[in-house]
Scaffold this active site. Sequence first.
Site, mmCIF file in Angstrom:
data_model
loop_
_atom_site.group_PDB
_atom_site.id
_atom_site.type_symbol
_atom_site.label_atom_id
_atom_site.label_comp_id
_atom_site.label_asym_id
_atom_site.label_seq_id
_atom_site.Cartn_x
_atom_site.Cartn_y
_atom_site.Cartn_z
ATOM 1 N N ASP A 165 14.890 -19.680 31.320
ATOM 2 C CA ASP A 165 14.353 -18.889 30.218
ATOM 3 C C ASP A 165 14.224 -17.428 30.613
ATOM 4 O OD1 ASP A 165 13.478 -18.497 27.676
ATOM 5 O OD2 ASP A 165 11.521 -19.428 27.916
ATOM 6 N N HIS A 192 4.922 -17.647 25.673
ATOM 7 C CA HIS A 192 5.432 -16.291 25.851
ATOM 8 C C HIS A 192 4.287 -15.317 25.590
ATOM 9 C CE1 HIS A 192 9.893 -16.772 26.215
ATOM 10 N NE2 HIS A 192 9.536 -17.994 25.891
ATOM 11 N N CYS A 249 13.468 -14.325 23.794
ATOM 12 C CA CYS A 249 14.088 -15.221 22.834
ATOM 13 C C CYS A 249 15.028 -14.377 21.997
ATOM 14 C CB CYS A 249 13.012 -15.868 21.966
ATOM 15 S SG CYS A 249 13.690 -16.742 20.550
#
Length: 300
Positions: A13, A207, A238
């Site tokens: 990520d 996040h 993202c």
Amino acid sequence: MTSVTIMEVSPRDGLQNEDALVSTEDKLKLIDRALVAGCKRIEVTSFVNPKVVPQMADAEAVCAGLPQRGDVRYTGLVLNQRGYDRLRATERLNEAGLVIAASDTFGERNQGMDIDAGLAMAKDILRQGRDSAFPVQVTIAVAFGCPFEGDVPLERLVHMVTELVVEEPVEIALADTIGVGVPQQVEETFTALKDIVGDIPLRAHFHDTRNTGIGNAYAAVKAGVQTLDASIGGIGGCPFAPNATGNIATEDLVYMLNRSGIEHGVGLENLIDSAQWLEGVLDKSIPSSLLRAGDFLPKP
Ligand code: ZN
């Protein structure tokens, strides 16, 4: 004493939103740093379309270079059957991490599946995992809010988790993909799901887009979540949340856990050192608070 496990997600990520390609060698160095710091769970890569996410095109090479450690659980992220097949073919990972979305629009844009299609895919792969004794866990993305549809009603999460539990995933996670959740919502949501999942462990993925990530992590632990995702240096993002800052920084999370008396087994100094190293690799400033502020060591 309460304890949690930290899943280090910087190699996946963390890096997936970086424009500059990071070499396989540096990815393996990052993973090694996480191991040295004491991380026992690491999300090492994702098996997605390299045309869509070029940063993850070396998934197989990363897996081939992983140090084999019996005490560490390596995870790869997959969005569909094709990804799952690629992951299994590496024979280097300890589990597959499926992702499905809690909104039709996000699911369609992210992986071409609305909620029902995502659930059907997940259940099918969970069955395959069980049939071959390979652990598969599931993350529900945008669980605390969707950039396209707004609020995600708790009843929807209850429905999705109820469907998933039937196929016995080794873990169920909720992800605040765009960083909109707040601690009270996190606590209420995980508390509501605890009865449904029974013995299946819960994980949380936050996040820090709106500065609520560390508070959310604390709320999740208080609600019984056993594993927290975090990313060294707080890198990550993202594609559907422009300007969003990254995952909660592992070192910021560890600072909070240390001072809250919550055990985790990861070394703060190693993490800060790795955040500094990562800043050099990426050649840019990264969001980590501890890298700027340093640890706080109260004198006796
Ligand atoms: Zn994320």
